[in-house]
Scaffold this motif. Structure first.
Motif, short mmCIF file in Angstrom:
data_model
loop_
_atom_site.label_atom_id
_atom_site.label_comp_id
_atom_site.label_asym_id
_atom_site.label_seq_id
_atom_site.Cartn_x
_atom_site.Cartn_y
_atom_site.Cartn_z
N LYS A 146 -7.04 3.08 7.27
CA LYS A 146 -7.62 3.70 8.46
C LYS A 146 -7.35 5.20 8.47
O LYS A 146 -8.19 5.99 8.89
CB LYS A 146 -7.05 3.05 9.71
N SER A 147 -6.18 5.60 7.98
CA SER A 147 -5.86 7.03 7.92
C SER A 147 -6.78 7.74 6.94
O SER A 147 -7.25 8.85 7.21
CB SER A 147 -4.40 7.21 7.51
N TYR A 206 -16.17 -1.51 9.80
CA TYR A 206 -15.96 -2.44 10.91
C TYR A 206 -15.64 -3.81 10.35
O TYR A 206 -15.81 -4.06 9.18
CB TYR A 206 -17.18 -2.52 11.84
N GLU A 211 -9.81 6.88 6.15
CA GLU A 211 -11.13 6.95 6.77
C GLU A 211 -11.22 8.15 7.70
O GLU A 211 -12.21 8.89 7.71
CB GLU A 211 -11.42 5.68 7.58
N GLU A 212 -10.18 8.34 8.52
CA GLU A 212 -10.18 9.45 9.46
C GLU A 212 -10.20 10.79 8.73
O GLU A 212 -10.86 11.74 9.17
CB GLU A 212 -8.96 9.35 10.37
N THR A 244 -16.82 5.41 8.57
CA THR A 244 -16.33 4.32 9.40
C THR A 244 -16.72 2.94 8.88
O THR A 244 -17.83 2.74 8.39
CB THR A 244 -16.87 4.46 10.84
N ARG A 277 -2.98 0.46 7.65
CA ARG A 277 -2.75 1.77 8.29
C ARG A 277 -3.16 2.90 7.36
O ARG A 277 -3.76 3.89 7.78
CB ARG A 277 -1.28 1.90 8.70
#
Length: 203
Positions: free
Chosen positions: A191-192, A203, A194-195, A201, A188
């Motif tokens: 991903k945070s 994959y 990255e945003e 991004t 989590r």
């Protein structure tokens, strides 16, 4: 489509003001349509743009393992007059030494990672390459530049700064934790981050 990070960009400092330019290499007629398609795709995706630069590098066409062809700019002449970036690269041995007590592992591969790094506006012209379709230049970091790996690693250090359970080797990120709960929490956080890096991004 890859995103675009705001954690850094690639700049090029040269040791000479004399423009570096080369003639295009001869290209078999059978490969011209593949090169034309890739040019069209890169223009559509915003990877390259038409250029009026006084610099030009030739392209070479390489065959990929899947049988398709990809062209790459031959930046060897440009690299010879580029000031080297001494940013250290990750050492696999140091990463492996941290994994002794870990039980859960995940890997992430950035989608076209180099193309997620913008070029500085004033240095785009240095990346110009020539084909039978004319002159184009990169808007994002291309493969083949001597300082591309260092620039990408510096950005990854910023992205993963303070992350106890995340390490990278170039554009591959390894998540490693002793427990499943820590693993999910680390994902989590990743991903945070990255945003927050403006669509950088994986994959």
């Amino acid at each position: 489509m890859p995103g675009l990070t705001n954690l850094g960009e690639l700049s090029i400092t040269l040791t000479t003001e004399e423009p570096i330019h080369s003639r295009p290499y001869s290209l078999p007629h059978s490969m011209q349509k593949e090169v034309e398609k890739e040019l069209d795709d890169m223009l559509k995706w915003g990877i390259i743009e038409p250029s009026t630069s006084s610099y030009s590098s030739p392209i070479v066409v390489v065959r990929k393992p899947d049988g398709l062809s990809r062209f790459c700019a031959d930046f060897r002449k440009l690299n010879k007059v580029t000031v080297f970036d001494p940013e250290p690269m990750p050492q696999p041995e140091q990463i492996f030494a941290k994994l002794e007590k870990d039980q859960y592992f995940s890997t992430f591969d950035f989608s076209k990672g180099y193309w997620q790094v913008p070029m500085t506006e004033e240095d785009k012209a240095f990346t110009a390459f020539v084909t039978y379709k004319g002159l184009h230049q990169f808007k994002v970091m291309p493969f083949g530049l001597v300082n591309a790996p260092a620039s990408f690693n510096r950005i990854m250090r910023r992205l993963l700064y303070g992350s106890e359970h995340l390490d990278n080797y170039v554009d591959d990120v390894l998540e490693h934790t002793p427990t499943w709960k820590e693993h999910m929490s680390s994902i989590r956080d990743f991903k945070s981050s990255e945003e927050c890096a403006a669509d950088f991004t994986s994959y």
